[in-house]
Scaffold this active site. Structure first.
Site, short mmCIF file in Angstrom:
data_model
loop_
_atom_site.label_atom_id
_atom_site.label_comp_id
_atom_site.label_asym_id
_atom_site.label_seq_id
_atom_site.Cartn_x
_atom_site.Cartn_y
_atom_site.Cartn_z
N PHE A 7 0.96 -1.16 -0.21
CA PHE A 7 0.00 -0.06 0.08
C PHE A 7 0.94 1.19 -0.01
CE2 PHE A 7 -2.63 -3.24 1.86
CZ PHE A 7 -3.85 -3.26 1.21
N CYS A 8 0.46 2.31 -0.92
CA CYS A 8 1.44 3.52 -0.90
C CYS A 8 0.29 4.54 -1.16
CB CYS A 8 2.32 3.41 -2.06
SG CYS A 8 1.69 3.35 -3.70
N ASP A 9 0.86 5.66 -1.38
CA ASP A 9 0.10 7.03 -1.54
C ASP A 9 -1.16 6.34 -2.54
OD1 ASP A 9 -0.80 9.49 -0.41
OD2 ASP A 9 0.37 10.61 -1.73
N THR A 14 4.48 2.10 -6.77
CA THR A 14 4.47 0.51 -6.18
C THR A 14 4.03 -0.52 -6.97
OG1 THR A 14 3.87 1.65 -4.05
CG2 THR A 14 3.83 -0.54 -4.01
N PHE A 39 -3.67 3.58 -0.73
CA PHE A 39 -3.98 3.44 0.74
C PHE A 39 -5.39 3.69 1.06
CE2 PHE A 39 -4.07 4.78 5.16
CZ PHE A 39 -3.68 3.44 5.88
#
Length: 109
Positions: A7-9, A14, A39
Site C-alpha cells: 500500500f502506498c499513497d 509501488t 492506501f
C-alpha cells in the site's frame, strides 16, 4: 498461495516494484500473489482479502503504528518497505523481506 499486498499513497510507483517482485518470485517458482493498492482502499482490501503480509510504501510510513494497532487481531505482519530498496526498486530484497516476515509470523503463532 501467499498474498503480499503493498500500500502506498496512490499505488502507482509501488506497481513498478510489484512487477519486479513478481519477476523474482516467478524465477524461483514461488507461489505468491503480489499486488499494490492505494492506501485509501486498505481497510476494505485487508478485511476482505486477509493478506499474509502488508508492506507500506515509505511515503505512508507515518501510518505504520496505526495500521499495526488496527489490524493486530488479524495476525498479519505489517511493516514499511526499506526506503533504499523502494527507491532503487529492488524487488528481490523487498520480496525476501516479505517472506521473512511471513515465516516469522507463522513461527510465532
Amino acid at each position: 498461495m501467499r498474498k503480499i499486498y503493498l500500500f502506498c499513497d496512490a499505488g502507482m510507483s509501488t506497481s513498478l516494484l510489484v512487477k519486479k517482485m513478481q519477476d523474482v518470485a516467478e524465477k524461483h517458482n514461488l507461489s505468491v500473489k503480489i499486488e499494490a493498492f492505494p492506501f485509501v482502499k486498505a481497510h476494505a482490501i485487508i478485511t476482505e482479502e486477509r493478506p499474509d503480509c502488508i508492506l507500506l510504501g515509505p511515503q505512508v510510513r507515518f501510518l505504520l503504528n496505526e495500521m499495526q494497532e488496527k489490524y493486530k487481531d488479524l495476525g498479519m505482519p505489517i511493516e514499511v518497505i526499506n526506503p533504499v530498496d523502494y527507491g532503487v526498486m529492488n524487488g528481490e530484497n523487498v520480496l525476501k523481506f516479505a517472506i521473512k516476515l511471513i515465516k516469522e509470523n507463522e513461527k510465532n503463532k
